[in-house]
Design a protein around this motif. Structure first.
Motif, short mmCIF file in Angstrom:
data_model
loop_
_atom_site.label_atom_id
_atom_site.label_comp_id
_atom_site.label_asym_id
_atom_site.label_seq_id
_atom_site.Cartn_x
_atom_site.Cartn_y
_atom_site.Cartn_z
N THR A 1 0.80 -1.23 0.00
CA THR A 1 0.00 0.00 0.00
C THR A 1 0.83 1.27 0.00
N SER A 2 2.16 1.17 0.19
CA SER A 2 2.99 2.35 -0.04
C SER A 2 3.24 2.58 -1.52
N LEU A 3 2.99 1.55 -2.34
CA LEU A 3 3.26 1.63 -3.78
C LEU A 3 2.03 2.00 -4.60
N THR A 4 0.90 1.37 -4.32
CA THR A 4 -0.25 1.51 -5.23
C THR A 4 -0.73 2.96 -5.41
N PRO A 5 -0.74 3.82 -4.36
CA PRO A 5 -1.17 5.20 -4.63
C PRO A 5 -0.19 5.98 -5.51
N LEU A 6 1.03 5.46 -5.67
CA LEU A 6 2.06 6.16 -6.44
C LEU A 6 2.25 5.57 -7.84
#
Length: 423
Positions: free
Chosen positions: A30-35
């Motif tokens: 979830t640190s990756l998907t918004p980016l």
């Protein structure tokens, strides 16, 4: 209660290790998907690669779900937990230094390999060290897992804007290092002669207590004959419960921000919706284990999840921006089957050996079934130029999850199931 009989005496280091590890089990996701939109522009990859990044977590969890029981048998559960956090820390840190798409993907795989090991070893660690407090400890560690899912999703876009995407991705490695240090302390204590952790590790009865006597006797028996979990309908039910829940969850982690942006929202709003989706996972993590240990058959909890999906999917499909918060809240209720399944691993097994076998099989095969979910969801969206087919696909997965949940929730034990089936 005399402290000698306390289920907490001498186990605080282990509890800290379990809770800290749990926090780190989803930070790479979830640190990756918004980016992903930002990273797609930076590295120049297309929508198909977004689906690949969505598929990698479940693929890694599947592979290491299968491998972890072998790793744990050779190294021990505690060493496997330490390895999981070292890999997570290394992968997360390397991801912050990625210079192209393939480096980003490779470092993500390393981090997710560690998290895949952690997925499998935490339930049997709970069973080994806290057999009298399964519901409470399961609630605590699943809640920490959900917190580690929510916070990166909330922080990703603001931190990337303030300090760059490299910091937004790589900084989470620090928490994995802290978790690794806690397992190092456990191992040091475990090797001290006469310590309680050494006694538990050796599976020695610590007190004259019927529960511990039974636990030790059954563990010895099971260690002599490996459990053939694939022969159990309960195990296959757990596979579909895990697999379909994770397929739906990771499809939404990957594509919910995209859906919101296509509907007219900002990328930051998409990240907040992922965080809200995860937040309701935290609420279910607080309630599901406690409810499960008090219900002979907790299948009504599965029914609630099915109903939540049945309302959320049409809402997101037909009117995503009319009541987005309501749809995402209901969407967040659906994966209550995840903390329920983690708790049922221990409630449907008699020993930590059975728990480890069921955990590895259910997560290994379950994540294998689910690993193509985010990619297939994206392919259906691209080919149909809409969201109807993707949500129809997820609805079929909900039905399979409900069937698996029926098998899991029926009151019985894995070991008894295998005796009946000749395993």
């Amino acid at each position: 209660m005399n402290s000698a009989y306390s289920p907490w005496t001498g186990r605080i280091l282990v509890l800290a290790g379990i809770l800290l590890s749990a926090f780190n089990l989803r930070t790479a996701v979830t640190s990756l998907t918004p980016l992903l939109d930002t990273l797609a522009n930076t590295f120049g990859f297309e929508a198909t690669m977004i689906g690949v990044f969505g598929m990698v977590p479940t693929a890694a969890f599947a592979l290491f779900g299968v491998l972890t029981p072998f790793i744990a048998r050779r190294t021990g559960l505690e060493n496997a937990a330490l390895l999981s956090m070292l890999l997570a820390a290394a992968g997360l840190l390397a991801r912050g230094f990625a210079e192209d798409t393939w480096q980003l993907l490779a470092s993500s795989v390393v981090a997710l390999a560690g998290m895949g090991i952690g997925n499998v070893v935490l339930p049997p660690l709970v069973k080994r060290y806290f057999p009298l407090r399964i519901g409470l400890v399961s609630t605590a560690y699943i809640s920490m897992l959900q917190m580690g899912t929510i916070l990166p999703a909330i922080a990703a876009v603001p931190v990337a804007r303030a300090a760059g995407w490299q910091v937004a991705l790589g900084s989470w490695s620090l928490l994995a290092v802290v978790a690794a240090l806690s397992w190092g302390a456990v191992l040091i204590q475990q090797h001290r002669r006469g310590s309680l952790l050494a006694a538990i590790h050796a599976q020695s009865p610590l007190h004259h207590n019927e529960h511990y006597d039974e636990l030790t006797e059954m563990t010895t028996t099971e260690s002599q004959q490996r459990l053939q979990v694939w022969r159990s309908p309960l195990a296959w039910g757990m596979v579909f419960m895990f697999g379909m829940t994770s397929l739906i969850t990771y499809a939404m982690f990957t594509w919910l921000p995209v859906l919101m942006v296509e509907a007219g929202a900002s990328p930051a709003f998409g990240g907040v919706m992922v965080a809200l989706f995860s937040a309701f996972g935290l609420l279910s993590a607080l309630g599901a284990p406690f409810a499960a240990v008090r219900m002979r058959n907790p299948y009504p909890l599965v029914v609630i999840c099915v109903v939540a999906y049945a309302i959320a999917f049409p809402g997101l499909l037909l009117a995503p921006m009319s009541m987005p918060i309501l749809w995402v809240i209901l969407l967040g209720v659906g994966p209550t089957t995840f903390p329920l399944a983690l708790t049922m691993i221990n409630l449907r097994t008699r020993t930590h050996t059975g728990s480890a076998a069921l955990s590895g099989f259910a997560q290994g095969v379950g994540y294998t079934l689910s690993c193509a979910g985010p990619l297939f969801f994206g392919v259906l969206h691209d080919t149909s130029q809409g969201w109807a087919l993707p949500f129809a696909f997820l609805s079929i997965c909900v039905v399979l999850m409900a069937i698996g949940g029926w098998q899991v929730c029926k009151p019985r034990m894995l070991e008894d199931d295998l005796r009946v089936t000749g395993g």
